[in-house]
Design a protein around this motif. Sequence first.
Motif, PDB file in Angstrom:
ATOM      1  N   PHE A   1      29.884  28.220  51.265  1.00  0.00           N
ATOM      2  CA  PHE A   1      30.840  29.303  50.985  1.00  0.00           C
ATOM      3  C   PHE A   1      31.489  29.731  49.707  1.00  0.00           C
ATOM      4  CE2 PHE A   1      31.486  26.934  55.147  1.00  0.00           C
ATOM      5  CZ  PHE A   1      31.448  28.122  56.085  1.00  0.00           C
ATOM      6  N   GLY A   2      31.096  28.681  48.683  1.00  0.00           N
ATOM      7  CA  GLY A   2      31.246  29.262  47.433  1.00  0.00           C
ATOM      8  C   GLY A   2      32.646  29.052  46.692  1.00  0.00           C
ATOM      9  N   GLN A   3      33.704  28.396  47.525  1.00  0.00           N
ATOM     10  CA  GLN A   3      34.863  27.996  47.110  1.00  0.00           C
ATOM     11  C   GLN A   3      34.789  26.942  45.693  1.00  0.00           C
ATOM     12  OE1 GLN A   3      34.521  28.089  50.446  1.00  0.00           O
ATOM     13  NE2 GLN A   3      36.009  29.478  50.985  1.00  0.00           N
ATOM     14  N   THR A   4      36.119  27.286  45.081  1.00  0.00           N
ATOM     15  CA  THR A   4      36.277  26.346  44.276  1.00  0.00           C
ATOM     16  C   THR A   4      37.495  25.035  44.436  1.00  0.00           C
ATOM     17  OG1 THR A   4      36.427  28.185  42.521  1.00  0.00           O
ATOM     18  CG2 THR A   4      37.521  26.303  41.724  1.00  0.00           C
ATOM     19  N   PHE A   5      36.973  23.971  44.279  1.00  0.00           N
ATOM     20  CA  PHE A   5      37.919  22.848  44.694  1.00  0.00           C
ATOM     21  C   PHE A   5      38.350  22.256  43.550  1.00  0.00           C
ATOM     22  CE2 PHE A   5      35.159  23.446  48.374  1.00  0.00           C
ATOM     23  CZ  PHE A   5      35.621  22.997  49.364  1.00  0.00           C
ATOM     24  N   VAL A   6      39.862  22.006  43.707  1.00  0.00           N
ATOM     25  CA  VAL A   6      40.658  21.219  42.831  1.00  0.00           C
ATOM     26  C   VAL A   6      41.403  19.974  43.626  1.00  0.00           C
ATOM     27  CG1 VAL A   6      42.562  21.258  41.101  1.00  0.00           C
ATOM     28  CG2 VAL A   6      41.203  23.287  41.685  1.00  0.00           C
ATOM     29  N   ILE A   7      41.002  18.850  43.400  1.00  0.00           N
ATOM     30  CA  ILE A   7      41.245  17.596  44.114  1.00  0.00           C
ATOM     31  C   ILE A   7      41.837  16.674  43.219  1.00  0.00           C
ATOM     32  CG2 ILE A   7      39.998  15.743  45.490  1.00  0.00           C
ATOM     33  CD1 ILE A   7      37.548  17.494  45.596  1.00  0.00           C
ATOM     34  N   VAL A   8      42.969  16.322  43.495  1.00  0.00           N
ATOM     35  CA  VAL A   8      43.926  15.333  43.260  1.00  0.00           C
ATOM     36  C   VAL A   8      43.526  13.891  43.710  1.00  0.00           C
ATOM     37  CG1 VAL A   8      46.089  14.130  42.989  1.00  0.00           C
ATOM     38  CG2 VAL A   8      45.725  16.490  41.981  1.00  0.00           C
ATOM     39  N   THR A   9      43.052  12.764  43.019  1.00  0.00           N
ATOM     40  CA  THR A   9      42.477  11.528  43.875  1.00  0.00           C
ATOM     41  C   THR A   9      42.626  10.503  42.837  1.00  0.00           C
ATOM     42  OG1 THR A   9      40.539  10.621  44.895  1.00  0.00           O
ATOM     43  CG2 THR A   9      39.788  12.117  42.982  1.00  0.00           C
ATOM     44  N   HIS A  10      42.719   9.525  43.779  1.00  0.00           N
ATOM     45  CA  HIS A  10      42.709   8.048  43.100  1.00  0.00           C
ATOM     46  C   HIS A  10      41.371   7.336  43.282  1.00  0.00           C
ATOM     47  CE1 HIS A  10      47.234   8.043  42.806  1.00  0.00           C
ATOM     48  NE2 HIS A  10      46.946   7.442  41.731  1.00  0.00           N
ATOM     49  N   ASP A  11      40.517   8.038  43.955  1.00  0.00           N
ATOM     50  CA  ASP A  11      39.287   7.483  44.522  1.00  0.00           C
ATOM     51  C   ASP A  11      38.143   7.918  43.411  1.00  0.00           C
ATOM     52  OD1 ASP A  11      36.530   7.257  45.862  1.00  0.00           O
ATOM     53  OD2 ASP A  11      37.798   7.245  47.538  1.00  0.00           O
ATOM     54  N   GLU A  12      37.892   6.513  43.007  1.00  0.00           N
ATOM     55  CA  GLU A  12      36.717   6.703  41.649  1.00  0.00           C
ATOM     56  C   GLU A  12      35.493   7.282  42.281  1.00  0.00           C
ATOM     57  OE1 GLU A  12      36.565   3.058  39.662  1.00  0.00           O
ATOM     58  OE2 GLU A  12      38.720   2.802  39.093  1.00  0.00           O
ATOM     59  N   GLN A  13      34.982   6.952  43.092  1.00  0.00           N
ATOM     60  CA  GLN A  13      33.733   7.262  43.717  1.00  0.00           C
ATOM     61  C   GLN A  13      33.972   8.725  43.856  1.00  0.00           C
ATOM     62  OE1 GLN A  13      32.914   6.992  48.151  1.00  0.00           O
ATOM     63  NE2 GLN A  13      30.775   6.532  47.458  1.00  0.00           N
TER      64      GLN A  13
END
Length: 226
Positions: free
Chosen positions: A187-199
């Motif tokens: 779908f071409g979206q931009t993703f901004v992800i706050v995470t503590h997950d190192e993987q």
Amino acid sequence: MITIENITKSFGSLQVLKGIDLHIDRGEVVSIVGPSGAGKTTLLQIIGTLDRPDAGRVCVDSVDTTTLSQRQLSDFRNLHLGFVFQFHQLLPEFTAIENIMIPAYIAGRSGREARQRAEELLRFMGLSDRAAHKPAELSGGEKQRVAVARALVNNPAVILADEPSGSLDTKNKQELHQLFFDLRNQFGQTFVIVTHDEQLATLTDRTIHMRDGLLVSPTSPATPLC
């Protein structure tokens, strides 16, 4: 796509963001990492127009969101932004497909159009057989995929996710992480992800490190605002 210029934010005497400059390209999957209290969620909320900065400018999808009224911000969020939270935030009294359709109704789409889009997303998520189930009847991974579908129903330009896999087991985390990239490709979206997950952070196109309200890792070159 997203350009942030000298954003500051304080709560009382505590300055949480101390002058953030950042550019994120269209179609990029970016993770924001850092210790608790670094300002990650506050930055995500400002990008998502859920909070206003004290100073600075934010341009999202060619719109300077810092100039919009509250009503304009509400309309902008509904049409241009999708949100995924750590705990799915599904409405318990509605079925999976009804939860997905809600933002489309808010945007003024017809019931038929909203249902068609929700059914398309359920098929993509592999959840067509769960459409009539309420959240209490879904597994944790299924609930989070429904939440992702809800975020996508209006085909927003940007998906903002705050610890999206934080409540999932290892298998469901891996499936959710792969889903983000499948969605970007589809779908071409931009993703901004706050995470503590190192993987998850290692999988993203770029990892942005925050500490004490500042960015501590290189970001892409400055780009003119909208």
